[in-house]
Design an enzyme around this catalytic site. Sequence first.
Site, PDB file in Angstrom:
ATOM      1  N   GLU A   1      15.741  23.767   4.597  1.00 35.11           N
ATOM      2  CA  GLU A   1      15.920  22.386   5.323  1.00 35.11           C
ATOM      3  C   GLU A   1      16.710  21.635   5.812  1.00 35.11           C
ATOM      4  OE1 GLU A   1      13.259  19.912   2.654  1.00 35.11           O
ATOM      5  OE2 GLU A   1      11.320  21.175   3.489  1.00 35.11           O
TER       6      GLU A   1
ATOM      7  N   GLU B   1       6.915  26.660   3.076  1.00 31.39           N
ATOM      8  CA  GLU B   1       6.477  25.640   2.259  1.00 31.39           C
ATOM      9  C   GLU B   1       5.039  24.892   2.727  1.00 31.39           C
ATOM     10  OE1 GLU B   1       9.261  22.851   0.752  1.00 31.39           O
ATOM     11  OE2 GLU B   1      10.750  24.407   0.337  1.00 31.39           O
TER      12      GLU B   1
HETATM   13  C1  GLC Z   1      11.504  20.297   0.016  1.00 34.39           C
HETATM   14  C2  GLC Z   1      12.396  19.753  -1.029  1.00 34.39           C
HETATM   15  C3  GLC Z   1      11.935  19.830  -2.326  1.00 34.39           C
HETATM   16  C4  GLC Z   1      10.463  19.037  -2.388  1.00 34.39           C
HETATM   17  C5  GLC Z   1       9.755  19.665  -1.584  1.00 34.39           C
HETATM   18  C6  GLC Z   1       8.433  18.798  -1.323  1.00 34.39           C
HETATM   19  O1  GLC Z   1      11.469  21.854  -0.460  1.00 34.39           O
HETATM   20  O2  GLC Z   1      13.832  20.487  -0.773  1.00 34.39           O
HETATM   21  O3  GLC Z   1      12.740  19.134  -3.303  1.00 34.39           O
HETATM   22  O4  GLC Z   1      10.077  19.096  -3.767  1.00 34.39           O
HETATM   23  O5  GLC Z   1      10.316  19.555  -0.296  1.00 34.39           O
HETATM   24  O6  GLC Z   1       8.721  17.610  -0.968  1.00 34.39           O
END
Ligand code: GLC
Length: 355
Positions: free
Chosen positions: A179, A296
């Site tokens: 990110e 993610e």
């Molecule tokens: C990103 C952040 C992480 C957070 C996730 C969800 O990966 O680096 O810390 O928990 O997003 O917000």
Amino acid sequence: MPLFYRWTTVILPCLVAALLAGSGCEKQSTAPKKSAPKYQPITAPLDPFAVNQRLAKSVNFGNALEAPNEGEWGLTLEARYFQLLDEAGFSGIRLPVRWSTHAQNASPYTISPAFFDRIDWAVEQALDRGMAIVINMHHYEEIFTDPPSHKERFLGMWRQIAEHYKEYPADLLFEPLNEPNTNLTSPLWNQYLAEVIAVIRESNPYRTIVIGPVDWNSYASLNKLVLPAGENNLIITFHYYNPFHFTHQGASWASGSDAWLGTTWGSAADMTTLQNELEVARNWARTNNRPLFMGEFGAFNKADMNSRKLWTEAVARQAENRAMSWGYWEFGSGFAIYNLSKNEWYLPLLKALIP
Ligand code: GLC
């Protein structure tokens, strides 16, 4: 070993040898043994689309090794967590790692050997079960605030990581930076990503590298990426947390998020938005002929379970329909699919991911 056998094959020859040559029995067993290498290194170019399939259904071990020190955010990895994911049918793991709190601040930015040991352990937990694993660099916050002052350290840490894992097989992937955001703007990131890929290629000519765009790996910023010409062995990643007011309701690190509590998900309009947004990512991937990893996605535990289930299921299926691999965020903390205190799956979420 039966005593007679041991006497004739081990003890007697040993005594004779000791008497004749004045040597001790212990010398009998010290002939060097060549042990077979544990893994097959990568020796030929890889197809990143094929490698991406190894990440088809992945889970992030978030909040463990990207805490300043493992355990400080409530999660310490155990072998059985890898086992649980393997048995549940997941194909891969994304391992967020905060290298920056385990490396020297001055050149050559030496990474602590004990920390490397711990990452080796985690990597091998995945590989030895036949799962793919992506190791990234997570929460290097300083480079987002002041990129030029941290560029050499960023490259220096990757030089070591790449060298350290150069003999590991194709199921280990490197993701140079989670990110990119704030002052690490797209012109700078496009320059840094080319440099970090070159550094990794010095020792890992064939390893697949995972690269994502600026703006916290937003799908909407894929079109800002400029990738090095001729570099084909890349998987492109993006993160998907839309609608943010649904996925991050009540999350302490998202300011104002208490006001979003009670937001649900699942209307026809919600579904259309999801499809349209993932379509933007797919169109970019098609135009640029790159494999996509939605590295993610997840909804925080303050949202209602039914909406979380519907959202997780919809996002995973819509990604699969567009040939994207995915990595759910995350295993055992605030977005958890596994309840560590009860030692059981959150079944609606598990079934949403692996029907
Ligand atoms: C990103 C952040 C992480 C957070 C996730 C969800 O990966 O680096 O810390 O928990 O997003 O917000």
